[in-house]
Design a protein around this motif. Sequence first.
Motif, PDB file in Angstrom:
ATOM      1  N   LEU A 124       0.808  -1.195  -0.141  1.00 26.05           N
ATOM      2  CA  LEU A 124       0.077  -0.106  -0.088  1.00 26.05           C
ATOM      3  C   LEU A 124       0.872   1.360   0.155  1.00 26.05           C
ATOM      4  O   LEU A 124       0.544   2.323  -0.739  1.00 26.05           O
ATOM      5  CB  LEU A 124      -0.821  -0.033   1.328  1.00 26.05           C
ATOM      6  N   ARG A 129      -0.393   4.764  -1.245  1.00 28.45           N
ATOM      7  CA  ARG A 129      -1.875   4.486  -0.372  1.00 28.45           C
ATOM      8  C   ARG A 129      -1.365   4.696   0.909  1.00 28.45           C
ATOM      9  O   ARG A 129      -2.149   3.990   1.640  1.00 28.45           O
ATOM     10  CB  ARG A 129      -2.755   3.614  -0.958  1.00 28.45           C
ATOM     11  N   ASP A 132      -4.732   5.486   3.057  1.00 32.20           N
ATOM     12  CA  ASP A 132      -6.106   4.698   3.019  1.00 32.20           C
ATOM     13  C   ASP A 132      -6.437   3.932   4.464  1.00 32.20           C
ATOM     14  O   ASP A 132      -5.410   3.664   5.375  1.00 32.20           O
ATOM     15  CB  ASP A 132      -5.801   3.507   1.867  1.00 32.20           C
TER      16      ASP A 132
END
Length: 272
Positions: A124, A129, A132
């Motif tokens: 990720l 990200r 997130d």
Amino acid sequence: MHAALERGRAWLRAHVGADGGWGYGPGHTSRPEPSLLAAAAGLAAPLAWLEAHDLGWAGRLAPTTLRLQPDAQAVRRRELSRLLERRSETGAGTGDFDASLPAWGWVQGTAGWTEPTAHALLALRAAGRHDDRAAQEAQAFLLDRQGADGGWNYGNPRILGQELQSAPVATGWALLALLGLGGTGEPCAQGLAWLADSTAALPTVHSLTLLGLAQAAAGRDATAAVAVQARQRPDGSWRGRCDLTALACATLAAAAGEPCALLLAPHSGSSP
């Protein structure tokens, strides 16, 4: 260090399979984990082979290990999508840890474990990200599962109030996943200290490589990388294994200041 790195890469190139992938040893059937780790060692990834296969749990390594590889976006996107679909179920709290935190297991539908969750958090982060919800929950899971000794067990840190022994490989991957999130923080400092002590007591190639990568991620002196170099066999390999040789090459590359797919730039978010 550069000479040892190039000998290791040459050994890997000499043992690539006819299909472009790597097995765990010379002549072995190609497997996802060593093939993806070879990419982290700076070799050309077998993209056609990776695209044609179900990578299983090792697919969580793809968004990270392939991030410096040209034309790897399709595999990276596919595996990132899959990992987001394959988080574990949550359960009730036990008093020993927070079972409500989603994480990743080795097999879909099973409980969360340290290494798969660390691989997912790295993926990720490699995809940008960081913020997130899945990344925040993965970070929370790893911090929740840290043991009293500072390291990480394969899964839960304690059962029925009894502390479980931490494991070097699980600790190494947890540290790599956490270290770039804006600073080392006390949990990572404790983890690094535990991993250094554990590796000094039992210096396996696997633990030394992950300690070396964690030291590089934390901006520490590359003491473990020197020890990794000393373990290289005359043929250029580490223990004659493709996965360990790839990890050793990634460690030496990081210590030498080369770009390393497993080391991500620190994020400006909150420090663990």
